[in-house]
Design a protein around this motif. Structure first.
Motif, PDB file in Angstrom:
ATOM      1  N   PHE A 150       0.823  -1.205   0.000  1.00 47.77           N
ATOM      2  CA  PHE A 150       0.000   0.000   0.000  1.00 47.77           C
ATOM      3  C   PHE A 150       0.860   1.259   0.000  1.00 47.77           C
ATOM      4  CE2 PHE A 150      -2.362   3.283   2.462  1.00 47.77           C
ATOM      5  CZ  PHE A 150      -3.337   3.551   1.521  1.00 47.77           C
ATOM      6  N   LEU A 151       1.817   1.320   0.913  1.00 50.03           N
ATOM      7  CA  LEU A 151       2.667   2.507   1.007  1.00 50.03           C
ATOM      8  C   LEU A 151       3.507   2.687  -0.254  1.00 50.03           C
ATOM      9  CD1 LEU A 151       3.723   2.181   4.746  1.00 50.03           C
ATOM     10  CD2 LEU A 151       2.030   3.756   3.771  1.00 50.03           C
ATOM     11  N   GLY A 152       3.962   1.578  -0.836  1.00 52.66           N
ATOM     12  CA  GLY A 152       4.723   1.646  -2.075  1.00 52.66           C
ATOM     13  C   GLY A 152       3.885   2.179  -3.224  1.00 52.66           C
ATOM     14  N   ALA A 153       2.628   1.741  -3.294  1.00 53.89           N
ATOM     15  CA  ALA A 153       1.730   2.225  -4.349  1.00 53.89           C
ATOM     16  C   ALA A 153       1.489   3.724  -4.198  1.00 53.89           C
ATOM     17  CB  ALA A 153       0.411   1.456  -4.315  1.00 53.89           C
ATOM     18  N   LEU A 154       1.255   4.180  -2.970  1.00 53.12           N
ATOM     19  CA  LEU A 154       1.052   5.608  -2.748  1.00 53.12           C
ATOM     20  C   LEU A 154       2.288   6.398  -3.156  1.00 53.12           C
ATOM     21  CD1 LEU A 154      -0.764   5.823   0.715  1.00 53.12           C
ATOM     22  CD2 LEU A 154      -1.776   5.899  -1.556  1.00 53.12           C
ATOM     23  N   HIS A 155       3.444   5.900  -2.738  1.00 51.06           N
ATOM     24  CA  HIS A 155       4.692   6.582  -3.062  1.00 51.06           C
ATOM     25  C   HIS A 155       4.903   6.647  -4.574  1.00 51.06           C
ATOM     26  CE1 HIS A 155       8.803   7.961  -2.662  1.00 51.06           C
ATOM     27  NE2 HIS A 155       9.174   6.997  -3.478  1.00 51.06           N
ATOM     28  N   GLN A 156       4.670   5.536  -5.246  1.00 59.51           N
ATOM     29  CA  GLN A 156       4.848   5.476  -6.695  1.00 59.51           C
ATOM     30  C   GLN A 156       3.923   6.460  -7.415  1.00 59.51           C
ATOM     31  OE1 GLN A 156       3.921   1.661  -8.440  1.00 59.51           O
ATOM     32  NE2 GLN A 156       5.359   1.993 -10.120  1.00 59.51           N
ATOM     33  N   GLN A 157       2.746   6.687  -6.845  1.00 60.69           N
ATOM     34  CA  GLN A 157       1.769   7.584  -7.459  1.00 60.69           C
ATOM     35  C   GLN A 157       1.900   9.020  -6.954  1.00 60.69           C
ATOM     36  OE1 GLN A 157      -1.338   5.037  -6.185  1.00 60.69           O
ATOM     37  NE2 GLN A 157      -1.531   4.021  -8.166  1.00 60.69           N
ATOM     38  N   GLY A 158       2.895   9.250  -6.092  1.00 61.94           N
ATOM     39  CA  GLY A 158       3.139  10.599  -5.592  1.00 61.94           C
ATOM     40  C   GLY A 158       2.120  11.097  -4.588  1.00 61.94           C
ATOM     41  N   ILE A 159       1.458  10.172  -3.899  1.00 56.99           N
ATOM     42  CA  ILE A 159       0.456  10.539  -2.903  1.00 56.99           C
ATOM     43  C   ILE A 159       1.109  10.500  -1.534  1.00 56.99           C
ATOM     44  CG2 ILE A 159      -1.754   9.930  -1.838  1.00 56.99           C
ATOM     45  CD1 ILE A 159      -2.468   8.574  -4.538  1.00 56.99           C
TER      46      ILE A 159
END
Length: 119
Positions: free
Chosen positions: A36-45
């Motif tokens: 989850f945190l990786g996905a947010l980071h990848q999307q700049g959130i």
């Protein structure tokens, strides 16, 4: 008179022990949290903290489990945080479902509305 001598091998052994303890702590990290945190980071959130991001994600899954519509969940997220718009909130709900409650991903995909230049 008593004097204490700490030798270089003793310091090295202590550092190795500390490194092992730190590695053991990170080895127990939850893969869903990392996803989850990786996905947010990848999307700049960004969130104030990883803990607050995960708390929002778990609330999103709880709401999905209670039958709430993803659009309503994202509206609540955006409404509660002036720094998050509706589209970003939708992404957060989808990322949360993919990481923490994948049983709802298919349901969300079936009910998704496509918005784009051809619609």
């Amino acid at each position: 008179m008593f004097t204490s001598r700490i030798t270089k091998p003793a310091i090295a052994a202590g550092m190795i022990g500390l490194a092992a303890l730190l590695a053991a702590g990170t080895a127990n990290a939850d893969p869903a949290d990392d996803q989850f945190l990786g996905a947010l980071h990848q999307q700049g959130i960004g969130f104030g903290s990883p803990e607050s991001a995960m708390k929002v994600a778990h609330h999103a899954c709880d709401a999905l489990g209670a039958g709430m519509e993803p659009s309503d969940i994202s509206a609540n997220i955006a409404g509660a945080n002036s720094h998050i718009d509706r589209q970003t909130a939708v992404v957060i709900v989808v990322d949360a479902a993919m990481a923490y409650c994948p049983q709802f991903v298919h349901q969300m995909a079936n009910g998704a509305t496509v918005v784009g230049p051809n619609r």
